[in-house]
Enzyme design. Structure first.
Site, PDB file in Angstrom:
ATOM      1  N   ARG A  68      -5.969 -17.338   0.657  1.00 27.45           N
ATOM      2  CA  ARG A  68      -5.986 -16.113   0.159  1.00 27.45           C
ATOM      3  C   ARG A  68      -7.237 -15.362   0.192  1.00 27.45           C
ATOM      4  O   ARG A  68      -7.547 -14.307  -0.141  1.00 27.45           O
ATOM      5  CB  ARG A  68      -5.451 -16.155  -1.297  1.00 27.45           C
ATOM      6  CG  ARG A  68      -4.955 -14.767  -1.885  1.00 27.45           C
ATOM      7  CD  ARG A  68      -4.240 -14.660  -3.366  1.00 27.45           C
ATOM      8  NE  ARG A  68      -3.787 -16.035  -3.964  1.00 27.45           N
ATOM      9  CZ  ARG A  68      -4.286 -16.812  -4.605  1.00 27.45           C
ATOM     10  NH1 ARG A  68      -5.557 -16.596  -5.005  1.00 27.45           N
ATOM     11  NH2 ARG A  68      -3.557 -17.849  -5.084  1.00 27.45           N
ATOM     12  N   TYR A 122      -4.608  12.397  -2.206  1.00 22.71           N
ATOM     13  CA  TYR A 122      -3.323  12.093  -1.302  1.00 22.71           C
ATOM     14  C   TYR A 122      -2.551  11.940  -2.602  1.00 22.71           C
ATOM     15  O   TYR A 122      -2.686  11.320  -3.825  1.00 22.71           O
ATOM     16  CB  TYR A 122      -3.789  11.123  -0.467  1.00 22.71           C
ATOM     17  CG  TYR A 122      -2.621  10.108   0.037  1.00 22.71           C
ATOM     18  CD1 TYR A 122      -1.626  10.813   1.021  1.00 22.71           C
ATOM     19  CD2 TYR A 122      -2.420   8.666  -0.390  1.00 22.71           C
ATOM     20  CE1 TYR A 122      -0.776   9.946   1.364  1.00 22.71           C
ATOM     21  CE2 TYR A 122      -1.499   8.112   0.207  1.00 22.71           C
ATOM     22  CZ  TYR A 122      -0.463   8.498   1.054  1.00 22.71           C
ATOM     23  OH  TYR A 122       0.427   7.927   2.127  1.00 22.71           O
ATOM     24  N   ASP A 194     -12.433   8.961  -0.892  1.00 21.13           N
ATOM     25  CA  ASP A 194     -11.319   8.519   0.321  1.00 21.13           C
ATOM     26  C   ASP A 194     -11.871   9.001   1.360  1.00 21.13           C
ATOM     27  O   ASP A 194     -11.691  10.210   1.361  1.00 21.13           O
ATOM     28  CB  ASP A 194      -9.979   9.059  -0.394  1.00 21.13           C
ATOM     29  CG  ASP A 194      -8.710   8.607   0.666  1.00 21.13           C
ATOM     30  OD1 ASP A 194      -9.074   8.301   2.063  1.00 21.13           O
ATOM     31  OD2 ASP A 194      -7.695   8.515   0.428  1.00 21.13           O
ATOM     32  N   LYS A 219      -5.096   4.184   9.663  1.00 19.11           N
ATOM     33  CA  LYS A 219      -5.249   5.523  10.245  1.00 19.11           C
ATOM     34  C   LYS A 219      -6.188   5.393  11.474  1.00 19.11           C
ATOM     35  O   LYS A 219      -5.797   4.689  12.391  1.00 19.11           O
ATOM     36  CB  LYS A 219      -5.995   6.632   9.367  1.00 19.11           C
ATOM     37  CG  LYS A 219      -5.104   6.842   8.115  1.00 19.11           C
ATOM     38  CD  LYS A 219      -3.695   7.023   8.045  1.00 19.11           C
ATOM     39  CE  LYS A 219      -2.867   7.645   6.802  1.00 19.11           C
ATOM     40  NZ  LYS A 219      -1.932   6.407   6.335  1.00 19.11           N
TER      41      LYS A 219
HETATM   42  C1  LIG Z   1      -5.894  10.341   2.623  1.00 17.94           C
HETATM   43  C2  LIG Z   1      -5.211   9.131   2.655  1.00 17.94           C
HETATM   44  N1  LIG Z   1      -5.707   8.184   1.861  1.00 17.94           N
HETATM   45  C3  LIG Z   1      -4.893   7.066   1.653  1.00 17.94           C
HETATM   46  C4  LIG Z   1      -3.542   6.770   2.295  1.00 17.94           C
HETATM   47  C5  LIG Z   1      -2.792   5.533   2.089  1.00 17.94           C
HETATM   48  O1  LIG Z   1      -3.044   4.638   3.169  1.00 17.94           O
HETATM   49  P1  LIG Z   1      -1.681   3.745   3.500  1.00 17.94           P
HETATM   50  O2  LIG Z   1      -0.748   4.509   4.251  1.00 17.94           O
HETATM   51  O3  LIG Z   1      -2.568   2.731   4.359  1.00 17.94           O
HETATM   52  O4  LIG Z   1      -1.437   2.993   2.259  1.00 17.94           O
HETATM   53  C6  LIG Z   1      -3.129   7.972   3.288  1.00 17.94           C
HETATM   54  C7  LIG Z   1      -1.879   7.920   4.109  1.00 17.94           C
HETATM   55  O5  LIG Z   1      -1.267   8.690   4.251  1.00 17.94           O
HETATM   56  C8  LIG Z   1      -4.006   9.115   3.364  1.00 17.94           C
HETATM   57  O6  LIG Z   1      -3.443  10.102   4.192  1.00 17.94           O
END
Ligand SMILES: Cc1ncc(COP(=O)(O)O)c(C=O)c1O
Length: 401
Positions: A68, A122, A194, A219
């Site tokens: 872990r 998000y 983010d 992404k």
């Molecule tokens: C701007 C943004 N932050 C975070 C996330 C979350 O990522 P994950 O899908 O890897 O949990 C997303 C997912 O679409 C996103 O668009």
């Protein structure tokens, strides 16, 4: 752990070299090494003796202890991401972007604290604030993404963290990150961004005053739509708190997924360049079309966020939105259903183009989304943009029928 430095090595070189420490890619007994850190799968780690076991129990995260806590494959990815962020102390990896966001918020906030959350965040980020954080006694105030230096007026004595997302991943407002980060530091408030849209390649967040840079590696870093992961990269002051919380929450990632992420990371620079160029070609074409109300993409000179974006960012990725003039839900569905080169699906940042309808009006609370036209979000992939444009033109035809 590697402290990021800037010894004249440029970001594209760091992407190629990051995390490839000789002790992770080779074994002196074999007389050489391989290019990529191999996949070290482990739960159990074996020790030479009880003394060895005790010694490694106190070691930092880059000594084998238990699965872990990671293996060289995991550390190689964390190291490579740390090297991309000048000013970073270390990176922690989580099974998804959402897991990284929630673990970061849990680590840095306590009952009675106040959080300033950008209104364009998000949606699952908001859900965590309105759900679990609220239950644990943390109050959230949503703020206008364009607040800039006026964020000062929203800071209370109990405000501990300002969360930013820029550009917003549905509505693409560009935040004045340096202004917000400067005020936050003056007032002793932490900042977390983010940074999934730009990655440190286009926006090195810590160098702009941010304390914690978050990414959904799912992404652009992964880049191939076949693995999920999230990361938090942080300054020396914050990193130990994040690490302690990650250990307590039992956050761990698979070394196989780390190997996929590392593979994606090596080509991030060339892919991002092409994503950005393709997106700009499609966005410019859309901006001149009568079917389009407006295009939400800060790389366009006419975009409201262009001035700040060109001051702070060194390029654009491939995600943007546009409105269909006078279109309702049904017309938008006809448009999307007719597209042949765009998959209909969530997520973004993969090599293939994607499309989704989006409805920010139902999500926001601090600022109203007043555009009545239906909104569409495109993730522009690595196809020839001429084919994507022809496809969108076909979609417009279907919409009119
Ligand atoms: C701007 C943004 N932050 C975070 C996330 C979350 O990522 P994950 O899908 O890897 O949990 C997303 C997912 O679409 C996103 O668009």
């Amino acid at each position: 752990m590697s402290t990021s430095d800037d010894q004249g090595v440029r970001p594209a070189t760091k992407l190629v070299q990051g995390g490839r420490r000789p002790e992770w890619t080779g074994d002196p007994r074999l007389g050489g090494g391989v290019v990529n850190p191999p996949v070290w799968r482990a739960s159990t780690v074996l020790y030479d003796s009880i003394a060895d076991m005790k010694a490694r129990g106190h070691a930092t995260h880059d000594k084998l202890y238990y699965g872990r806590r990671g293996t060289p494959t995991v550390w190689a990815l964390a190291d490579a991401l740390t090297e991309m962020e000048p000013g970073a102390e270390g990176t922690l990896l989580y099974p998804s972007g959402v897991a990284a966001i929630s673990a970061g918020l849990l680590a840095l906030l306590a009952p009675g604290d106040h959080l300033l959350m950008v209104d364009s965040a998000y949606e699952p980020t908001r859900l965590f604030c309105n759900g679990m954080l609220k239950r644990y006694g943390v109050t959230t105030t949503y703020y206008d993404p364009l607040v800039g230096g006026s964020i000062a007026e929203l800071i209370r004595p109990e405000t501990k963290l300002i969360f930013l997302e820029s550009p917003g991943s549905l509505t693409f407002e560009v935040q004045d990150i340096p202004a917000i980060a400067t005020i936050a530091r003056e007032r002793g408030v932490l900042t977390m961004l983010d940074n999934t849209w730009a990655t440190p390649l286009l926006f090195p967040a810590l160098a702009h005053g941010i304390d914690v840079a978050m990414m959904s590696l799912t992404k652009y870093v992964g880049g191939h739509s076949d693995a999920m992961m999230g990361s938090l990269t942080a300054t020396r002051t914050v990193w130990p708190r994040l690490r302690q919380a990650a250990y307590q929450l039992g956050q761990a990632v698979s070394p196989d997924d780390c190997a996929l992420m590392l593979r994606g990371l090596r080509t991030l620079e060339v892919r991002m360049r092409r994503h950005g160029e393709n997106a700009l070609a499609v966005a410019r074409w859309l901006a001149a079309r009568p079917e389009v109300g407006r295009v939400l993409f800060p790389a366009l000179a006419e975009d409201a966020g262009h001035a700040i974006w060109s001051r702070d960012f060194s390029g654009a990725s491939g995600l943007f939105g546009f409105t269909l003039k006078g279109a309702d839900d049904a017309a938008r569905a006809r448009f999307i259903d007719a597209l042949q080169h765009f998959g209909i699906g969530f997520s973004w940042g993969g090599y293939e183009s994607l499309v989704v309808p989006s409805d920010p009006g139902t999500i926001r609370t601090a600022t109203a989304w007043t555009d009545a036209d239906a909104l569409v979000r495109l993730s522009i992939g690595l196809e020839d943009p001429a084919d994507l444009i022809a496809d969108i033109e076909r979609g417009f035809g279907a919409m009119a029928e």
